[in-house]
Design a protein around this motif. Structure first.
Motif, PDB file in Angstrom:
ATOM      1  N   GLY A   1     -27.630  10.400 108.186  1.00 44.02           N
ATOM      2  CA  GLY A   1     -28.516   9.255 107.993  1.00 44.02           C
ATOM      3  C   GLY A   1     -29.960   9.692 107.838  1.00 44.02           C
ATOM      4  N   GLY A   2     -30.622   9.167 106.816  1.00 49.28           N
ATOM      5  CA  GLY A   2     -32.042   9.446 106.608  1.00 49.28           C
ATOM      6  C   GLY A   2     -32.344  10.656 105.754  1.00 49.28           C
ATOM      7  N   GLU A   3     -31.322  11.382 105.298  1.00 44.62           N
ATOM      8  CA  GLU A   3     -31.577  12.568 104.486  1.00 44.62           C
ATOM      9  C   GLU A   3     -32.157  12.188 103.119  1.00 44.62           C
ATOM     10  N   LYS A   4     -32.986  13.081 102.592  1.00 39.89           N
ATOM     11  CA  LYS A   4     -33.467  12.938 101.218  1.00 39.89           C
ATOM     12  C   LYS A   4     -32.528  13.711 100.306  1.00 39.89           C
ATOM     13  N   VAL A   5     -31.985  13.012  99.326  1.00 39.66           N
ATOM     14  CA  VAL A   5     -31.008  13.610  98.421  1.00 39.66           C
ATOM     15  C   VAL A   5     -31.448  13.371  96.984  1.00 39.66           C
ATOM     16  N   VAL A   6     -31.388  14.413  96.169  1.00 36.20           N
ATOM     17  CA  VAL A   6     -31.652  14.294  94.734  1.00 36.20           C
ATOM     18  C   VAL A   6     -30.356  14.541  93.979  1.00 36.20           C
ATOM     19  N   CYS A   7     -30.056  13.677  93.024  1.00 32.60           N
ATOM     20  CA  CYS A   7     -28.958  13.896  92.078  1.00 32.60           C
ATOM     21  C   CYS A   7     -29.565  14.149  90.704  1.00 32.60           C
ATOM     22  N   THR A   8     -29.153  15.217  90.066  1.00 27.64           N
ATOM     23  CA  THR A   8     -29.570  15.453  88.686  1.00 27.64           C
ATOM     24  C   THR A   8     -28.632  14.714  87.741  1.00 27.64           C
ATOM     25  N   LEU A   9     -29.215  13.899  86.858  1.00 29.55           N
ATOM     26  CA  LEU A   9     -28.477  13.278  85.766  1.00 29.55           C
ATOM     27  C   LEU A   9     -28.852  14.068  84.514  1.00 29.55           C
ATOM     28  N   THR A  10     -27.934  14.900  84.075  1.00 28.68           N
ATOM     29  CA  THR A  10     -28.264  15.961  83.128  1.00 28.68           C
ATOM     30  C   THR A  10     -28.494  15.514  81.697  1.00 28.68           C
ATOM     31  N   GLY A  11     -27.883  14.390  81.293  1.00 27.81           N
ATOM     32  CA  GLY A  11     -28.010  13.982  79.898  1.00 27.81           C
ATOM     33  C   GLY A  11     -27.962  12.479  79.717  1.00 27.81           C
ATOM     34  N   HIS A  12     -28.465  12.001  78.593  1.00 25.67           N
ATOM     35  CA  HIS A  12     -28.532  10.568  78.297  1.00 25.67           C
ATOM     36  C   HIS A  12     -27.177  10.044  77.819  1.00 25.67           C
ATOM     37  N   GLY A  13     -26.904   8.794  78.131  1.00 26.13           N
ATOM     38  CA  GLY A  13     -25.640   8.178  77.755  1.00 26.13           C
ATOM     39  C   GLY A  13     -25.422   8.038  76.265  1.00 26.13           C
ATOM     40  N   LEU A  14     -26.511   7.972  75.491  1.00 23.53           N
ATOM     41  CA  LEU A  14     -26.358   7.850  74.042  1.00 23.53           C
ATOM     42  C   LEU A  14     -25.773   9.115  73.415  1.00 23.53           C
ATOM     43  N   LYS A  15     -25.669  10.173  74.199  1.00 29.82           N
ATOM     44  CA  LYS A  15     -24.999  11.383  73.730  1.00 29.82           C
ATOM     45  C   LYS A  15     -23.510  11.128  73.472  1.00 29.82           C
ATOM     46  N   ASP A  16     -22.929  10.198  74.229  1.00 25.97           N
ATOM     47  CA  ASP A  16     -21.492   9.967  74.178  1.00 25.97           C
ATOM     48  C   ASP A  16     -21.208   8.471  74.351  1.00 25.97           C
ATOM     49  N   PRO A  17     -21.632   7.637  73.398  1.00 28.54           N
ATOM     50  CA  PRO A  17     -21.511   6.189  73.568  1.00 28.54           C
ATOM     51  C   PRO A  17     -20.085   5.680  73.543  1.00 28.54           C
ATOM     52  N   ASP A  18     -19.144   6.454  73.008  1.00 27.41           N
ATOM     53  CA  ASP A  18     -17.755   6.000  72.935  1.00 27.41           C
ATOM     54  C   ASP A  18     -17.197   5.675  74.315  1.00 27.41           C
ATOM     55  N   GLN A  19     -17.591   6.457  75.319  1.00 21.32           N
ATOM     56  CA  GLN A  19     -17.106   6.205  76.677  1.00 21.32           C
ATOM     57  C   GLN A  19     -17.595   4.860  77.200  1.00 21.32           C
ATOM     58  N   ALA A  20     -18.848   4.552  76.922  1.00 17.14           N
ATOM     59  CA  ALA A  20     -19.409   3.277  77.387  1.00 17.14           C
ATOM     60  C   ALA A  20     -18.693   2.102  76.730  1.00 17.14           C
ATOM     61  N   ILE A  21     -18.443   2.219  75.432  1.00 19.91           N
ATOM     62  CA  ILE A  21     -17.769   1.150  74.702  1.00 19.91           C
ATOM     63  C   ILE A  21     -16.347   0.970  75.219  1.00 19.91           C
ATOM     64  N   ALA A  22     -15.671   2.074  75.488  1.00 21.21           N
ATOM     65  CA  ALA A  22     -14.290   2.017  75.973  1.00 21.21           C
ATOM     66  C   ALA A  22     -14.190   1.340  77.339  1.00 21.21           C
ATOM     67  N   LEU A  23     -15.200   1.532  78.177  1.00 16.40           N
ATOM     68  CA  LEU A  23     -15.179   0.967  79.527  1.00 16.40           C
ATOM     69  C   LEU A  23     -15.610  -0.494  79.585  1.00 16.40           C
ATOM     70  N   SER A  24     -16.333  -0.936  78.580  1.00  8.70           N
ATOM     71  CA  SER A  24     -16.978  -2.247  78.631  1.00  8.70           C
ATOM     72  C   SER A  24     -16.123  -3.335  77.984  1.00  8.70           C
TER      73      SER A  24
END
Length: 350
Positions: free
Chosen positions: A308-331
């Motif tokens: 509890g209370g820890e500072k955590v960073v997550c790296t999001l390495t790339g933008h979703g527009l790199k692979d929009p097919d996945q977004a369309i398939a899920l939506s």
């Protein structure tokens, strides 16, 4: 005054002749505090997302590529080459175009998102699709780069990792210190190594009071480090980390151990759930591989990992527009209605 790009911003750490500098003004990506994910998953932490998809070509690869290509130009090189699951090829092609040198990229046939392939093509790179996986593509380009005048710009090029360490510098500058934990996707495993070197550098110089525990996540179908064996035919929806024999395998294991962290795996279902969640509750569209860090965070939180209370960073390495097919398939499919107010209101929900 315009922001000068990473090399000029961190000249002490990235020495190269001024006339050789090749930049698209990469870096200085936002460190975004997540409120939505913390609330949705009842996370007992302070969570920050490093939005690397907001680099010029849409991924963290630009950090290393600016330095690798600049050093290649300094050496008088006229061509660069790389193997890629997509993001490296896009970045290499863009920086080569900026530098006025040739780029050759080798990608696995049918295993690269079209958003990434289109980038390499539009920037003028010579693109070769091999009938094999990333690891086979890398073996090909390694051999070709033995010829004079061609520089390999995959993450086995040491200049790549030196450039990528700047993300850790920025995080320390934004937070005032290093986080307690850093969660990050692991594919070819260079980024986890680069971040830790950056944190270590700032710690040794007194710019940070601590170093974070580095926690890397591979996709379960492409988890050679976790399983401790080469995966001949890696499979995952997260194409950017679909790598069965990472070039930085041993250094990544050493970083995890030295930092007090670990390298674990997450299922594709967990990756896609995290991918959807960050878009819907925090408003940032990342590519599936990026969401491996968030999937790992959620997994560990469910296991009671955090006090509890820890500072955590997550790296999001790339933008979703790199692979929009996945977004369309899920939506859900868009509603098709008549061009009348009543027709829209009939379907409208809020």
């Amino acid at each position: 005054m315009l922001y000068p790009g990473l090399i000029r911003q961190y000249r002490t750490y990235l020495p190269v002749a001024e006339e050789a500098v090749v930049t698209l003004h990469e870096g200085r990506t936002p460190l975004f505090e997540s409120k939505g994910l913390v609330k949705k998953f009842n996370l007992p932490i302070q969570l920050y997302l490093k939005l690397e998809g907001l680099n010029p070509t849409g991924s963290f690869k630009d950090r290393g590529m600016t330095y690798a290509v600049s050093k290649a130009v300094e050496m008088g090189t006229k061509a660069i080459i790389c193997a890629s699951t997509g993001n490296t090829s896009a970045s290499a092609a863009a920086y080569a175009a900026r530098a006025g040198i040739a780029a050759m990229v080798v990608v696995p046939e049918g295993k690269i998102a079209l958003g990434k392939l289109s980038q390499a093509q539009i920037h003028g790179a010579q693109v070769f699709q091999v009938k094999g996986n990333f690891d086979e593509a890398l073996a090909v380009v390694k051999k070709i780069s033995e010829q004079d005048g061609i520089i390999l710009v995959n993450s086995i090029n040491p200049h790549r990792l030196l450039g990528q360490q700047t993300a850790a510098f920025e995080i320390v500058e934004d937070l005032g210190d290093a986080p307690d934990y850093h969660f990050i996707p692991v594919g070819n495993a260079g980024n986890i190594v680069a971040y830790y070197r950056g944190y270590t550098r700032y710690f040794e110089e007194g710019k940070a009071k601590q170093k974070p525990k580095m926690c890397g996540f591979q996709a379960a179908g492409s988890a050679p480090i976790v399983l401790n064996k080469i995966i001949e035919h890696p499979e995952t929806v997260a194409s950017a980390i679909r790598i069965g024999n990472p070039a930085n395998w041993q250094p990544a294991k050493e970083v995890a151990k030295e930092s007090g962290g670990f390298i674990d795996k997450v299922e594709d279902e967990e990756i896609l759930a995290a991918y959807e969640a960050v878009a819907q509750v925090d408003g940032f569209f990342c590519e599936p591989a990026s969401a491996a860090s968030i999937a790992g965070l959620i997994k560990k939180a469910k296991e009671g990992f955090f006090k509890g209370g820890e500072k955590v960073v997550c790296t999001l390495t790339g933008h979703g527009l790199k692979d929009p097919d996945q977004a369309i398939a899920l939506s859900p499919k868009p509603h098709v209605v008549e061009a009348r107010v009543e027709a829209v209101l009939e379907k409208l929900k809020w």
